[in-house]
Enzyme design. Structure first.
Site, PDB file in Angstrom:
ATOM      1  N   TYR A 133       0.867  -1.185   0.000  1.00  0.00           N
ATOM      2  CA  TYR A 133       0.000   0.000   0.000  1.00  0.00           C
ATOM      3  C   TYR A 133       0.897   1.226   0.000  1.00  0.00           C
ATOM      4  O   TYR A 133       1.826   1.332   0.801  1.00  0.00           O
ATOM      5  CB  TYR A 133      -0.891   0.015   1.243  1.00  0.00           C
ATOM      6  CG  TYR A 133      -1.666   1.303   1.415  1.00  0.00           C
ATOM      7  CD1 TYR A 133      -2.930   1.452   0.863  1.00  0.00           C
ATOM      8  CD2 TYR A 133      -1.118   2.384   2.110  1.00  0.00           C
ATOM      9  CE1 TYR A 133      -3.635   2.641   1.006  1.00  0.00           C
ATOM     10  CE2 TYR A 133      -1.814   3.574   2.253  1.00  0.00           C
ATOM     11  CZ  TYR A 133      -3.073   3.702   1.701  1.00  0.00           C
ATOM     12  OH  TYR A 133      -3.763   4.878   1.835  1.00  0.00           O
ATOM     13  N   GLU A 144      -3.489   7.567  -4.052  1.00  0.00           N
ATOM     14  CA  GLU A 144      -3.435   6.299  -3.316  1.00  0.00           C
ATOM     15  C   GLU A 144      -3.389   5.138  -4.298  1.00  0.00           C
ATOM     16  O   GLU A 144      -4.174   5.092  -5.251  1.00  0.00           O
ATOM     17  CB  GLU A 144      -4.670   6.172  -2.418  1.00  0.00           C
ATOM     18  CG  GLU A 144      -4.721   4.875  -1.616  1.00  0.00           C
ATOM     19  CD  GLU A 144      -5.993   4.781  -0.789  1.00  0.00           C
ATOM     20  OE1 GLU A 144      -5.912   4.937   0.432  1.00  0.00           O
ATOM     21  OE2 GLU A 144      -7.069   4.537  -1.385  1.00  0.00           O
TER      22      GLU A 144
END
Length: 400
Positions: free
Chosen positions: A118, A206
């Site tokens: 991530y 993101e």
């Protein structure tokens, strides 16, 4: 401004970031055609069909499916297109899927344990810096990682004046457990997404997951990008990416009228000038036993046209049982606002919900007189407590 995954990936690719290749489709036939093109150009034989909506958790809601042939890509797309996709971020109503992304499957055959990370970049207003948030535990359950294993979430502040430094990209890659060619590719990846973030004036970028393949490639498999509305004048090509069908229609209409409007779920509509007063007014509504139906700031120079536009927006909500107008007359005179309220009331036509108007400031007494003598179903108030009490009475009457 939110944009779709396929649009975010196109930005990343323009900045030299390796992505999961794919193209958008709006019909099953287009999806089949895209899959055929990916097979012809890139040799893809397995495809991922992804619903394109402004919400995360699409896979958990059934919005991400595999297709193992060109024909199956069209069939799967046909099942996803038009569905009302419900995810943890859409609420129970869900969102209609109008587009799908047809992408190459980048998870290699026989690879039993692909590594997913991530990575996100955001603006930290507390420190006046950018911040890279990353974790070696990427994938669909990153929220659970943050809740249950916060030590697996790392943060790297970046000074905007200095930019992302080489030692920082190396540190991040080490913390992700990478070495050798994969470490170098991750550093290149981080430089690319940072340049994309700063170059587009994004508020959030993101990527979840970031994939390390068995041959040490680093790929953006997903993307979520939020652009700063206030910087879109610098990027007209990005402003064209706006998808109005994904936005609240009330807020789209408010934008056309230059009103600051946010739709809420309550029963008392409110119209205020100034964000601070708007927040206090919402508290006032709560104290009176109601729930705010919206946040609406008409600005310091409220005119009859502005008030009318605000009325029309509030009245589109069937849940509204009363309207509270709370104006402080500093820049604008209260009597001018009162005339605007009366004119707007008559222009809108029959209004079935009661309206409480509190005007304080310049010419407040004259304003109260205008409201009281209008003959309309409008109640004037002088103090906050008066307004709260009146709203409480009206809600009780409507409930009875």
């Amino acid at each position: 401004m939110n944009i779709h995954e396929y649009q975010g990936k196109s930005i990343l690719k323009a900045y030299g970031v390796d992505i999961q290749e794919g193209y958008v489709a709006e019909t099953p036939d287009q999806a089949k055609m895209v899959a055929g093109e990916l097979k012809s150009k890139l040799g893809a034989d397995v495809f991922v069909i992804k619903a394109q909506i402004h919400a995360g958790g699409r896979g958990k809601g059934g919005g991400v499916k595999l297709a193992r042939s060109v024909d199956e890509a069209g069939e799967v797309a046909g099942k996803i297109l038009g569905m009302q996709l419900v995810t943890p971020q859409t609420g129970p109503a869900g969102k209609r899927v109008n587009k799908v992304l047809v992408a190459c499957d980048v998870y290699y055959k026989g690879e039993s344990d692909p590594r997913e990370f991530y990575v996100s970049i955001l603006l930290n207003r507390d420190t006046s810096s950018y911040e890279i948030v990353y974790s070696p535990e990427g994938g669909t359950d990153i929220e659970e990682v943050a809740a249950n294993n916060p030590e697996r979430i790392f943060r790297e502040p970046v000074d905007p004046s200095a930019g992302l430094q080489e030692f920082q990209t190396r540190k991040i890659a080490f913390n992700l457990g990478l070495e050798g060619r994969a470490l170098l590719n991750m550093q290149k990846f981080l430089r690319g997404i940072y340049e994309a973030f700063t170059g587009t004036n994004a508020m959030l970028l993101e990527i979840n997951p970031v994939l390390k393949t068995s041959d040490d490639r680093i790929l953006a498999v997903d993307s979520k990008v939020i652009l700063d509305d206030n910087a879109l004048f610098r990027h007209p090509e990005l402003a064209e990416m706006r998808d109005l069908s994904e936005e609240n229609p009330y807020e789209v209409e408010a934008g056309r009228q230059n009103l600051n409007f946010i739709k809420l779920d309550g029963n008392v509509g409110c119209m205020v000038n100034g964000a601070g007063l708007a927040m206090a007014t919402m508290d006032l509504i709560k104290l009176s036993g109601g729930e705010p139906a919206n946040f609406l700031d008409v600005g310091g120079g409220a005119s009859p046209a502005t008030v009318e536009a605000g009325f029309r927006l509030i009245l589109k909500d069937p849940n509204v049982k009363a309207i509270l107008i709370n104006i402080f007359g500093g820049i604008v005179r209260c009597d001018r606002v009162a005339k605007g309220v009366v004119e707007a009331y008559r222009a809108v036509g029959e209004i079935k919900v009661p309206i409480v108007v509190r005007l304080q400031g310049t010419n407040a007494e004259e304003a109260k007189e205008i409201i009281d003598k209008s003959g309309l179903k409008v109640f004037s108030a002088v103090t906050f407590s008066d307004a709260a009490e009146r709203v409480k009475e009206l809600l009780a009457a409507s409930a009875g």
